[in-house]
Write a protein that holds these residues in place. Sequence first.
Motif, PDB file in Angstrom:
ATOM      1  N   ASP A  64      49.661  65.294  48.994  1.00  0.00           N
ATOM      2  CA  ASP A  64      50.312  65.533  50.277  1.00  0.00           C
ATOM      3  C   ASP A  64      49.695  64.554  51.268  1.00  0.00           C
ATOM      4  OD1 ASP A  64      51.314  66.365  52.697  1.00  0.00           O
ATOM      5  OD2 ASP A  64      50.794  68.479  52.433  1.00  0.00           O
ATOM      6  N   CYS A  66      49.890  64.249  54.265  1.00  0.00           N
ATOM      7  CA  CYS A  66      49.496  64.845  55.547  1.00  0.00           C
ATOM      8  C   CYS A  66      48.044  65.322  55.543  1.00  0.00           C
ATOM      9  CB  CYS A  66      50.396  66.035  55.885  1.00  0.00           C
ATOM     10  SG  CYS A  66      52.141  65.662  55.940  1.00  0.00           S
ATOM     11  N   ASP A  67      47.478  65.471  54.362  1.00  0.00           N
ATOM     12  CA  ASP A  67      46.125  66.001  54.208  1.00  0.00           C
ATOM     13  C   ASP A  67      45.141  64.839  54.111  1.00  0.00           C
ATOM     14  OD1 ASP A  67      43.712  67.091  53.285  1.00  0.00           O
ATOM     15  OD2 ASP A  67      44.711  68.602  52.042  1.00  0.00           O
TER      16      ASP A  67
END
Length: 257
Positions: A64, A66-67
């Motif tokens: 992910d 976003c992490d």
Amino acid sequence: MVAINTQTILITGASSGIGAACANTFARENPRLILAARRLEKLEQKAWELNKLHGAEVHLLQLDVCDRLAVESAINSLPEEWSEIDILVNNAGLSRGLDKLYEGDFQDWEEMIDTNIKGLLYLTRYIVPGMVKRGHGHIINIGSIAGHQTYPGGNVYCATKAAVKAISEGLKQDLLGTPIRVTSVDPGMVETEFSEVRFHGDTEKAKKVYQGLQPLTADDVADVVFFCATRPNHVNINEVILMPVDQASATLVNRQL
């Protein structure tokens, strides 16, 4: 044309759409491919296809973007033979909703900002230092016509893609004096899962976006990405805007209904 068969290419959002199409296009030249996305099952299917069709070497990252900590761990944990990334295709991105700004969904905003801006920044920040150190590399960001022209209901999505445009331009300036290349490929209407994601899985609503016209395909965009990546080392394609013939701007399209 620059040969890429000895290069390592990392593509984010590689499980579908433009990312998967880029994987297909690059795989024909037999580079080492690192495919990153959240959906591991789809990545595994794509890797199997590429190996069967082209004998491609593929390394998968369930990730992910976003992490930030997950991105840091994924890049730092790459096996040694996969750790020197030559081409980064920052493709992971999405749009959510077409609400008026003052009626917008906060979660939609967060998801677009986190994926389209922060995710791109995280990958860039962790990979580009290695490119600079080795004196070789190319960052290709998948932007959008939305980064050039705002359209009704596109407010936050357009803002995120305008950010991609600014980040690409700023990175090119920051890398001046190095041989690292930076490109932004900014398509108009492309028929992928994009509209289904925007409308939270409403397939009927998504189909209407492309009704009565011939949009670009993911393969069309991948061809442009490949072209940019294979120019001679002294040539940098800063920015490409591509649209279907049936589209003249972000808001002006020709539909034959």
